[in-house]
Write a protein that holds these residues in place. Sequence first.
Motif, PDB file in Angstrom:
ATOM      1  N   LEU A 120       1.833  13.027  -3.633  1.00 44.85           N
ATOM      2  CA  LEU A 120       1.183  12.636  -4.819  1.00 44.85           C
ATOM      3  C   LEU A 120       1.157  13.332  -5.762  1.00 44.85           C
ATOM      4  CD1 LEU A 120      -1.050  10.675  -5.726  1.00 44.85           C
ATOM      5  CD2 LEU A 120      -2.730  12.026  -4.697  1.00 44.85           C
ATOM      6  N   VAL A 246      -4.721   6.332   1.723  1.00 44.30           N
ATOM      7  CA  VAL A 246      -3.086   6.568   1.513  1.00 44.30           C
ATOM      8  C   VAL A 246      -2.902   6.167   2.947  1.00 44.30           C
ATOM      9  CG1 VAL A 246      -1.218   8.049   1.002  1.00 44.30           C
ATOM     10  CG2 VAL A 246      -3.394   8.421  -0.025  1.00 44.30           C
ATOM     11  N   PHE A 272      -1.985   3.891  -1.686  1.00 45.27           N
ATOM     12  CA  PHE A 272      -0.680   4.452  -1.706  1.00 45.27           C
ATOM     13  C   PHE A 272      -0.168   4.269  -0.504  1.00 45.27           C
ATOM     14  CE2 PHE A 272      -2.177   7.016  -5.031  1.00 45.27           C
ATOM     15  CZ  PHE A 272      -1.609   6.725  -6.276  1.00 45.27           C
ATOM     16  N   PRO A 284       2.664   3.080  -4.901  1.00 47.88           N
ATOM     17  CA  PRO A 284       1.671   2.494  -5.184  1.00 47.88           C
ATOM     18  C   PRO A 284       1.538   1.230  -4.092  1.00 47.88           C
ATOM     19  CG  PRO A 284       2.490   2.928  -7.253  1.00 47.88           C
ATOM     20  CD  PRO A 284       3.728   3.283  -6.073  1.00 47.88           C
TER      21      PRO A 284
END
Length: 463
Positions: A120, A246, A272, A284
Amino acid sequence: MFENLTDRLAKTLKAVTGQAKLTEDNIQGTLREVRMALLEADVALPVVKEFINNVKERAVGTEVSKSLSPGQVFVKIVQQELEKVMGEANEGLNLATQPPAVVMMAGLQGAGKTTSVAKLSRFLREREKKKVLVVSADVYRPAAIKQLETLAAEVSVEFFPSSVDQKPIDIVNAAIHHARIKHFDVLIVDTAGRLHVDSDMMDEIKALHAAIKPVETLFVVDAMTGQDAANTAKAFNDVLPLTGVVLTKTDGDARGGAALSVRHITGKPIKFLGVGEKVDALEPFHPDRIASRILGMGDVLSLIEEVEQKVDKEKAERLAKKVQKGKGFDLEDFRDQLQQMNNMGGMASLMDKLPGMGQMGAAMQGANLSNAEKGFKQFESIINSMTPHERKRPEVISGSRKKRIAMGSGTQIQDVNRLLKQHKQMAKMMKKFSSKAGMAKMMRGMKGMMPGGMGGPGGFPRM
Protein backbone atom coordinates in the motif's frame (compact mmCIF):
# COMPACT_ATOMS: atom_id res chain seq x y z
CA MET A 1 -9.18 -16.01 -8.65
CA PHE A 2 -12.69 -17.13 -9.71
CA GLU A 3 -11.40 -19.79 -12.17
CA ASN A 4 -13.85 -22.45 -10.92
CA LEU A 5 -16.78 -20.04 -10.70
CA THR A 6 -16.10 -18.61 -14.17
CA ASP A 7 -15.99 -22.08 -15.66
CA ARG A 8 -19.26 -23.16 -14.02
CA LEU A 9 -21.14 -19.95 -14.84
CA ALA A 10 -19.97 -19.94 -18.46
CA LYS A 11 -21.44 -23.42 -19.04
CA THR A 12 -24.62 -22.58 -17.14
CA LEU A 13 -25.35 -19.23 -18.82
CA LYS A 14 -24.62 -20.62 -22.28
CA ALA A 15 -27.83 -22.65 -22.07
CA VAL A 16 -29.97 -19.57 -21.48
CA THR A 17 -28.42 -17.06 -23.91
CA GLY A 18 -30.18 -18.56 -26.93
CA GLN A 19 -33.69 -18.57 -25.39
CA ALA A 20 -36.28 -16.57 -27.33
CA LYS A 21 -38.25 -15.97 -24.17
CA LEU A 22 -37.38 -16.32 -20.51
CA THR A 23 -39.99 -17.69 -18.13
CA GLU A 24 -39.86 -18.80 -14.54
CA ASP A 25 -39.81 -22.40 -15.79
CA ASN A 26 -36.94 -22.18 -18.26
CA ILE A 27 -34.64 -20.17 -15.98
CA GLN A 28 -35.32 -22.37 -12.94
CA GLY A 29 -32.63 -24.87 -13.92
CA THR A 30 -30.16 -22.09 -14.77
CA LEU A 31 -30.70 -20.39 -11.41
CA ARG A 32 -30.24 -23.73 -9.63
CA GLU A 33 -26.90 -24.18 -11.40
CA VAL A 34 -25.85 -20.59 -10.61
CA ARG A 35 -26.76 -21.20 -6.96
CA MET A 36 -24.63 -24.37 -6.85
CA ALA A 37 -21.74 -22.59 -8.57
CA LEU A 38 -21.78 -19.80 -5.95
CA LEU A 39 -21.98 -22.24 -3.04
CA GLU A 40 -19.10 -24.28 -4.45
CA ALA A 41 -17.13 -21.03 -4.73
CA ASP A 42 -17.60 -20.74 -0.93
CA VAL A 43 -19.89 -17.73 -1.12
CA ALA A 44 -21.82 -17.24 2.15
CA LEU A 45 -25.35 -18.70 2.07
CA PRO A 46 -27.21 -15.41 2.90
CA VAL A 47 -25.37 -13.76 -0.01
CA VAL A 48 -26.32 -16.58 -2.40
CA LYS A 49 -29.99 -16.47 -1.35
CA GLU A 50 -30.32 -12.71 -1.86
CA PHE A 51 -28.40 -12.82 -5.14
CA ILE A 52 -30.58 -15.59 -6.63
CA ASN A 53 -33.81 -13.89 -5.48
CA ASN A 54 -32.76 -10.56 -7.05
CA VAL A 55 -31.76 -12.19 -10.35
CA LYS A 56 -34.99 -14.22 -10.48
CA GLU A 57 -37.17 -11.19 -9.74
CA ARG A 58 -35.56 -9.16 -12.51
CA ALA A 59 -35.29 -12.04 -15.02
CA VAL A 60 -39.01 -12.80 -15.12
CA GLY A 61 -39.90 -9.10 -15.13
CA THR A 62 -40.65 -6.71 -17.97
CA GLU A 63 -37.04 -5.68 -18.64
CA VAL A 64 -36.36 -9.17 -20.04
CA SER A 65 -39.69 -9.97 -21.70
CA LYS A 66 -39.58 -6.81 -23.85
CA SER A 67 -36.02 -7.43 -24.98
CA LEU A 68 -35.11 -8.77 -28.43
CA SER A 69 -32.37 -10.92 -26.91
CA PRO A 70 -33.61 -12.00 -23.46
CA GLY A 71 -30.77 -14.48 -22.94
CA GLN A 72 -28.18 -11.72 -23.24
CA VAL A 73 -30.21 -9.47 -20.95
CA PHE A 74 -30.25 -12.30 -18.39
CA VAL A 75 -26.42 -12.44 -18.46
CA LYS A 76 -26.36 -8.65 -18.04
CA ILE A 77 -28.65 -8.94 -15.00
CA VAL A 78 -26.30 -11.55 -13.47
CA GLN A 79 -23.38 -9.19 -14.08
CA GLN A 80 -25.16 -6.22 -12.50
CA GLU A 81 -26.22 -8.24 -9.47
CA LEU A 82 -22.64 -9.49 -9.02
CA GLU A 83 -21.50 -5.85 -9.06
CA LYS A 84 -24.16 -4.94 -6.49
CA VAL A 85 -23.05 -7.74 -4.15
CA MET A 86 -19.45 -6.51 -4.31
CA GLY A 87 -20.22 -2.81 -3.97
CA GLU A 88 -20.97 -1.46 -7.48
CA ALA A 89 -18.01 1.00 -7.64
CA ASN A 90 -14.40 1.23 -6.51
CA GLU A 91 -13.99 3.06 -3.21
CA GLY A 92 -10.51 4.51 -2.81
CA LEU A 93 -8.84 5.68 0.38
CA ASN A 94 -10.17 8.87 1.92
CA LEU A 95 -7.00 10.78 2.76
CA ALA A 96 -8.59 14.24 2.79
CA THR A 97 -7.48 15.37 6.22
CA GLN A 98 -4.78 17.45 7.90
CA PRO A 99 -1.52 15.54 7.20
CA PRO A 100 -0.49 13.02 8.17
CA ALA A 101 -3.49 10.90 7.20
CA VAL A 102 -3.20 7.88 9.51
CA VAL A 103 -4.10 4.50 7.97
CA MET A 104 -4.38 1.60 10.42
CA MET A 105 -4.09 -2.03 9.29
CA ALA A 106 -5.80 -4.72 11.37
CA GLY A 107 -6.22 -8.48 10.97
CA LEU A 108 -5.26 -11.95 12.10
CA GLN A 109 -1.70 -13.23 12.17
CA GLY A 110 -0.63 -14.66 8.83
CA ALA A 111 -3.19 -12.70 6.79
CA GLY A 112 -0.44 -10.65 5.14
CA LYS A 113 -0.74 -7.36 7.08
CA THR A 114 2.95 -6.40 7.04
CA THR A 115 3.34 -7.19 3.34
CA SER A 116 0.14 -5.26 2.62
CA VAL A 117 1.52 -2.22 4.47
CA ALA A 118 4.53 -2.28 2.13
CA LYS A 119 2.38 -2.80 -0.97
CA LEU A 120 0.00 0.00 0.00
CA SER A 121 2.84 2.41 0.81
CA ARG A 122 4.38 1.70 -2.61
CA PHE A 123 0.99 2.19 -4.29
CA LEU A 124 0.48 5.56 -2.55
CA ARG A 125 4.02 6.73 -3.29
CA GLU A 126 3.96 5.78 -6.97
CA ARG A 127 0.36 6.30 -8.04
CA GLU A 128 -0.87 8.97 -5.61
CA LYS A 129 2.52 10.74 -5.29
CA LYS A 130 2.28 10.71 -1.49
CA LYS A 131 5.15 10.98 0.97
CA VAL A 132 4.65 7.88 3.14
CA LEU A 133 5.92 6.84 6.58
CA VAL A 134 5.36 3.32 7.95
CA VAL A 135 5.55 2.08 11.54
CA SER A 136 5.09 -1.29 13.27
CA ALA A 137 3.10 -1.41 16.53
CA ASP A 138 3.47 -5.20 16.72
CA VAL A 139 5.42 -5.42 19.98
CA TYR A 140 4.85 -9.19 20.25
CA ARG A 141 6.91 -10.19 17.23
CA PRO A 142 10.33 -8.57 16.81
CA ALA A 143 10.55 -10.29 13.42
CA ALA A 144 7.50 -8.32 12.23
CA ILE A 145 9.23 -5.01 13.04
CA LYS A 146 12.37 -6.11 11.20
CA GLN A 147 10.31 -7.39 8.26
CA LEU A 148 8.57 -4.02 7.87
CA GLU A 149 11.92 -2.19 8.03
CA THR A 150 13.27 -4.42 5.22
CA LEU A 151 10.14 -4.01 3.08
CA ALA A 152 10.08 -0.22 3.61
CA ALA A 153 13.61 0.01 2.20
CA GLU A 154 12.54 -2.17 -0.75
CA VAL A 155 9.61 0.10 -1.68
CA SER A 156 11.54 3.34 -0.94
CA VAL A 157 9.42 4.71 1.90
CA GLU A 158 10.60 5.81 5.34
CA PHE A 159 10.42 3.42 8.30
CA PHE A 160 9.83 4.75 11.83
CA PRO A 161 11.75 2.55 14.31
CA SER A 162 10.02 0.78 17.20
CA SER A 163 10.92 -1.93 19.73
CA VAL A 164 9.18 -4.66 21.75
CA ASP A 165 9.69 -2.86 25.08
CA GLN A 166 7.46 0.04 24.00
CA LYS A 167 3.69 0.39 24.23
CA PRO A 168 1.82 0.37 20.88
CA ILE A 169 0.09 3.70 21.66
CA ASP A 170 3.42 5.38 22.50
CA ILE A 171 5.00 4.04 19.29
CA VAL A 172 2.23 5.38 17.06
CA ASN A 173 1.99 8.76 18.81
CA ALA A 174 5.74 9.22 18.35
CA ALA A 175 5.40 8.26 14.67
CA ILE A 176 2.55 10.77 14.20
CA HIS A 177 4.68 13.50 15.80
CA HIS A 178 7.60 12.64 13.51
CA ALA A 179 5.31 12.59 10.45
CA ARG A 180 4.01 16.09 11.29
CA ILE A 181 7.49 17.57 11.73
CA LYS A 182 8.83 15.97 8.54
CA HIS A 183 5.68 16.77 6.48
CA PHE A 184 4.62 13.24 5.59
CA ASP A 185 1.29 12.93 3.79
CA VAL A 186 0.41 9.45 5.06
CA LEU A 187 1.36 7.29 8.06
CA ILE A 188 0.53 3.58 7.74
CA VAL A 189 0.38 1.65 11.02
CA ASP A 190 0.99 -2.11 11.13
CA THR A 191 -0.72 -3.63 14.20
CA ALA A 192 -0.29 -6.92 16.04
CA GLY A 193 -2.24 -9.94 14.86
CA ARG A 194 -3.33 -13.09 16.67
CA LEU A 195 -3.94 -16.62 15.50
CA HIS A 196 -7.65 -16.17 16.21
CA VAL A 197 -10.09 -13.50 17.37
CA ASP A 198 -9.87 -13.05 21.16
CA SER A 199 -11.10 -10.42 23.63
CA ASP A 200 -7.62 -9.26 24.71
CA MET A 201 -6.62 -8.59 21.13
CA MET A 202 -9.85 -6.72 20.43
CA ASP A 203 -9.54 -4.58 23.59
CA GLU A 204 -5.97 -3.63 22.72
CA ILE A 205 -6.64 -2.69 19.10
CA LYS A 206 -9.81 -0.82 20.13
CA ALA A 207 -7.78 1.28 22.61
CA LEU A 208 -5.12 1.96 19.98
CA HIS A 209 -7.75 3.04 17.46
CA ALA A 210 -9.38 5.40 19.99
CA ALA A 211 -6.00 6.97 20.79
CA ILE A 212 -4.73 7.58 17.23
CA LYS A 213 -8.07 8.21 15.43
CA PRO A 214 -7.08 6.94 11.95
CA VAL A 215 -8.88 8.26 8.86
CA GLU A 216 -8.82 4.75 7.39
CA THR A 217 -9.03 1.45 9.28
CA LEU A 218 -8.43 -1.40 6.84
CA PHE A 219 -9.06 -5.02 7.69
CA VAL A 220 -6.55 -7.35 6.02
CA VAL A 221 -7.89 -10.85 5.40
CA ASP A 222 -6.70 -13.96 3.57
CA ALA A 223 -9.03 -14.75 0.63
CA MET A 224 -8.12 -18.43 0.83
CA THR A 225 -10.04 -18.76 4.12
CA GLY A 226 -13.26 -18.45 2.09
CA GLN A 227 -16.43 -17.80 4.12
CA ASP A 228 -14.31 -17.50 7.28
CA ALA A 229 -12.79 -14.36 5.75
CA ALA A 230 -16.17 -12.64 5.75
CA ASN A 231 -17.03 -13.90 9.25
CA THR A 232 -13.70 -12.72 10.70
CA ALA A 233 -14.17 -9.36 9.00
CA LYS A 234 -17.58 -9.08 10.68
CA ALA A 235 -16.04 -9.88 14.10
CA PHE A 236 -13.53 -7.04 13.66
CA ASN A 237 -16.19 -4.70 12.26
CA ASP A 238 -18.31 -5.24 15.39
CA VAL A 239 -15.42 -3.85 17.49
CA LEU A 240 -13.67 -1.41 15.15
CA PRO A 241 -15.20 1.18 12.80
CA LEU A 242 -13.65 -0.39 9.71
CA THR A 243 -13.57 1.72 6.54
CA GLY A 244 -12.60 -1.06 4.15
CA VAL A 245 -11.06 -4.45 3.48
CA VAL A 246 -7.81 -5.59 1.83
CA LEU A 247 -8.26 -9.11 0.44
CA THR A 248 -4.88 -10.87 0.23
CA LYS A 249 -3.62 -14.03 -1.52
CA THR A 250 -6.31 -13.80 -4.18
CA ASP A 251 -3.86 -15.25 -6.72
CA GLY A 252 -4.00 -18.55 -4.80
CA ASP A 253 -7.80 -18.61 -4.40
CA ALA A 254 -9.53 -20.28 -7.35
CA ARG A 255 -12.99 -19.96 -5.76
CA GLY A 256 -13.40 -16.28 -4.94
CA GLY A 257 -16.13 -16.71 -2.32
CA ALA A 258 -14.58 -14.18 0.07
CA ALA A 259 -14.70 -11.38 -2.52
CA LEU A 260 -18.41 -12.03 -3.07
CA SER A 261 -19.27 -12.29 0.64
CA VAL A 262 -17.27 -9.62 2.51
CA ARG A 263 -19.23 -6.55 1.39
CA HIS A 264 -22.64 -8.13 2.07
CA ILE A 265 -21.73 -9.46 5.51
CA THR A 266 -19.71 -6.48 6.83
CA GLY A 267 -21.25 -3.63 4.87
CA LYS A 268 -17.67 -2.46 4.21
CA PRO A 269 -16.10 -2.19 0.75
CA ILE A 270 -13.15 -4.22 -0.47
CA LYS A 271 -10.66 -1.50 -1.39
CA PHE A 272 -7.67 -3.53 -2.54
CA LEU A 273 -6.75 -7.03 -3.73
CA GLY A 274 -3.37 -8.60 -3.01
CA VAL A 275 -2.60 -10.50 -6.22
CA GLY A 276 0.86 -11.97 -5.56
CA GLU A 277 3.92 -11.95 -3.36
CA LYS A 278 5.78 -9.07 -5.06
CA VAL A 279 5.58 -5.59 -3.53
CA ASP A 280 3.79 -4.25 -6.61
CA ALA A 281 1.11 -6.98 -6.48
CA LEU A 282 -1.73 -4.80 -5.18
CA GLU A 283 -4.75 -3.76 -7.26
CA PRO A 284 -7.61 -1.39 -6.43
CA PHE A 285 -10.84 -3.41 -6.24
CA HIS A 286 -13.30 -2.57 -9.03
CA PRO A 287 -16.55 -4.58 -8.62
CA ASP A 288 -17.62 -3.96 -12.24
CA ARG A 289 -14.32 -5.25 -13.61
CA ILE A 290 -14.32 -8.26 -11.29
CA ALA A 291 -17.91 -9.13 -12.30
CA SER A 292 -16.83 -8.93 -15.94
CA ARG A 293 -13.89 -11.22 -15.19
CA ILE A 294 -16.12 -13.73 -13.37
CA LEU A 295 -18.38 -13.99 -16.44
CA GLY A 296 -15.39 -14.58 -18.74
CA MET A 297 -15.63 -11.12 -20.34
CA GLY A 298 -12.12 -10.12 -19.32
CA ASP A 299 -10.91 -6.94 -17.66
CA VAL A 300 -9.37 -4.80 -20.36
CA LEU A 301 -9.35 -1.60 -18.27
CA SER A 302 -7.18 -3.18 -15.58
CA LEU A 303 -4.93 -4.63 -18.28
CA ILE A 304 -4.47 -1.17 -19.83
CA GLU A 305 -3.68 0.32 -16.41
CA GLU A 306 -1.20 -2.48 -15.76
CA VAL A 307 0.53 -1.85 -19.08
CA GLU A 308 0.70 1.87 -18.24
CA GLN A 309 2.27 1.13 -14.86
CA LYS A 310 4.59 -1.76 -15.62
CA VAL A 311 5.69 -1.70 -19.25
CA ASP A 312 8.97 0.10 -19.92
CA LYS A 313 7.77 2.66 -22.47
CA GLU A 314 11.27 3.68 -23.56
CA LYS A 315 12.21 0.09 -24.36
CA ALA A 316 8.92 -0.44 -26.20
CA GLU A 317 9.43 2.68 -28.31
CA ARG A 318 13.04 1.75 -29.08
CA LEU A 319 11.95 -1.73 -30.21
CA ALA A 320 9.14 -0.30 -32.38
CA LYS A 321 11.54 2.12 -34.12
CA LYS A 322 14.15 -0.60 -34.54
CA VAL A 323 11.66 -2.99 -36.16
CA GLN A 324 10.23 -0.28 -38.38
CA LYS A 325 13.74 0.52 -39.65
CA GLY A 326 14.16 -3.14 -40.57
CA LYS A 327 16.95 -3.75 -38.06
CA GLY A 328 15.43 -7.01 -36.90
CA PHE A 329 14.41 -8.53 -33.60
CA ASP A 330 17.37 -10.05 -31.74
CA LEU A 331 17.56 -12.27 -28.67
CA GLU A 332 18.02 -9.30 -26.32
CA ASP A 333 14.71 -7.91 -27.59
CA PHE A 334 13.15 -11.35 -27.07
CA ARG A 335 14.44 -11.43 -23.48
CA ASP A 336 13.02 -7.93 -22.85
CA GLN A 337 9.58 -9.12 -24.00
CA LEU A 338 9.74 -12.13 -21.65
CA GLN A 339 10.70 -9.85 -18.75
CA GLN A 340 7.86 -7.41 -19.52
CA MET A 341 5.37 -10.30 -19.44
CA ASN A 342 6.81 -11.49 -16.14
CA ASN A 343 6.49 -7.95 -14.68
CA MET A 344 2.79 -8.06 -15.50
CA GLY A 345 2.22 -11.26 -13.53
CA GLY A 346 3.00 -13.80 -16.23
CA MET A 347 0.78 -15.43 -18.82
CA ALA A 348 -1.94 -16.55 -16.38
CA SER A 349 -2.50 -12.96 -15.19
CA LEU A 350 -2.67 -11.61 -18.74
CA MET A 351 -5.07 -14.31 -19.92
CA ASP A 352 -7.35 -13.70 -16.96
CA LYS A 353 -7.87 -10.08 -18.11
CA LEU A 354 -8.39 -10.76 -21.83
CA PRO A 355 -12.03 -11.16 -22.96
CA GLY A 356 -12.88 -14.81 -23.56
CA MET A 357 -9.47 -15.97 -22.40
CA GLY A 358 -10.24 -16.50 -18.71
CA GLN A 359 -11.96 -19.83 -19.36
CA MET A 360 -9.11 -21.01 -21.56
CA GLY A 361 -6.72 -20.02 -18.80
CA ALA A 362 -8.79 -21.99 -16.29
CA ALA A 363 -8.79 -25.03 -18.57
CA MET A 364 -5.04 -24.73 -18.87
CA GLN A 365 -4.26 -24.05 -15.24
CA GLY A 366 -2.63 -27.45 -15.02
CA ALA A 367 0.49 -28.74 -16.70
CA ASN A 368 0.32 -26.72 -19.94
CA LEU A 369 0.25 -23.25 -18.39
CA SER A 370 2.75 -24.23 -15.73
CA ASN A 371 5.10 -25.61 -18.39
CA ALA A 372 4.74 -22.45 -20.45
CA GLU A 373 5.68 -20.24 -17.47
CA LYS A 374 8.67 -22.46 -16.69
CA GLY A 375 9.59 -22.39 -20.36
CA PHE A 376 9.77 -18.60 -20.37
CA LYS A 377 12.09 -18.62 -17.36
CA GLN A 378 14.22 -21.28 -19.04
CA PHE A 379 14.40 -19.16 -22.21
CA GLU A 380 15.61 -16.21 -20.15
CA SER A 381 18.33 -18.34 -18.51
CA ILE A 382 19.50 -19.59 -21.91
CA ILE A 383 19.69 -16.05 -23.34
CA ASN A 384 21.59 -14.87 -20.23
CA SER A 385 24.18 -17.61 -20.88
CA MET A 386 25.00 -16.19 -24.31
CA THR A 387 27.61 -13.58 -25.16
CA PRO A 388 26.38 -10.11 -26.24
CA HIS A 389 27.52 -10.96 -29.80
CA GLU A 390 25.44 -14.17 -29.83
CA ARG A 391 22.36 -12.30 -28.60
CA LYS A 392 22.73 -9.73 -31.37
CA ARG A 393 23.59 -12.29 -34.07
CA PRO A 394 21.82 -15.61 -33.29
CA GLU A 395 22.92 -17.02 -36.65
CA VAL A 396 26.52 -17.39 -35.35
CA ILE A 397 25.44 -19.91 -32.71
CA SER A 398 27.11 -23.13 -33.86
CA GLY A 399 26.96 -26.62 -32.34
CA SER A 400 29.89 -25.97 -29.96
CA ARG A 401 28.36 -22.67 -28.85
CA LYS A 402 25.02 -24.38 -28.20
CA LYS A 403 26.79 -26.93 -26.02
CA ARG A 404 28.46 -24.16 -24.00
CA ILE A 405 25.20 -22.18 -23.67
CA ALA A 406 23.28 -25.29 -22.53
CA MET A 407 25.88 -26.08 -19.88
CA GLY A 408 25.91 -22.46 -18.67
CA SER A 409 22.13 -22.33 -18.30
CA GLY A 410 21.66 -25.85 -16.89
CA THR A 411 19.60 -26.91 -19.90
CA GLN A 412 19.83 -29.33 -22.84
CA ILE A 413 20.96 -28.56 -26.40
CA GLN A 414 17.39 -29.28 -27.62
CA ASP A 415 16.15 -26.50 -25.27
CA VAL A 416 18.59 -24.07 -26.91
CA ASN A 417 17.36 -25.22 -30.34
CA ARG A 418 13.75 -24.70 -29.26
CA LEU A 419 14.51 -21.16 -28.12
CA LEU A 420 16.27 -20.32 -31.38
CA LYS A 421 13.35 -21.73 -33.38
CA GLN A 422 10.76 -19.75 -31.44
CA HIS A 423 12.85 -16.60 -31.66
CA LYS A 424 13.04 -17.06 -35.43
CA GLN A 425 9.26 -17.33 -35.63
CA MET A 426 8.85 -14.23 -33.46
CA ALA A 427 11.36 -12.30 -35.59
CA LYS A 428 9.37 -13.19 -38.73
CA MET A 429 6.19 -11.94 -37.07
CA MET A 430 7.91 -8.70 -36.08
CA LYS A 431 9.05 -8.22 -39.66
CA LYS A 432 5.42 -8.47 -40.79
CA PHE A 433 4.48 -6.00 -38.08
CA SER A 434 6.78 -3.39 -39.63
CA SER A 435 4.63 -3.22 -42.78
CA LYS A 436 0.94 -2.31 -42.77
CA ALA A 437 0.25 -4.82 -45.53
CA GLY A 438 1.40 -7.64 -43.30
CA MET A 439 -0.73 -6.65 -40.30
CA ALA A 440 -3.57 -9.07 -41.08
CA LYS A 441 -1.13 -11.95 -41.53
CA MET A 442 0.56 -11.03 -38.24
CA MET A 443 -2.74 -11.08 -36.36
CA ARG A 444 -3.43 -14.56 -37.73
CA GLY A 445 0.06 -15.61 -36.70
CA MET A 446 -0.52 -14.35 -33.17
CA LYS A 447 -3.20 -17.02 -32.68
CA GLY A 448 -0.32 -19.43 -32.25
CA MET A 449 0.67 -17.54 -29.11
CA MET A 450 -2.74 -18.09 -27.57
CA PRO A 451 -4.12 -21.17 -25.81
CA GLY A 452 -4.74 -23.86 -28.34
CA GLY A 453 -1.51 -22.72 -29.98
CA MET A 454 0.18 -23.68 -26.77
CA GLY A 455 0.71 -27.26 -27.70
CA GLY A 456 4.28 -26.74 -28.83
CA PRO A 457 7.09 -28.99 -27.63
CA GLY A 458 7.57 -28.79 -23.89
CA GLY A 459 4.30 -26.90 -23.52
CA PHE A 460 5.86 -23.59 -24.65
CA PRO A 461 3.67 -21.16 -26.58
CA ARG A 462 4.33 -21.08 -30.28
CA MET A 463 5.51 -17.66 -31.31
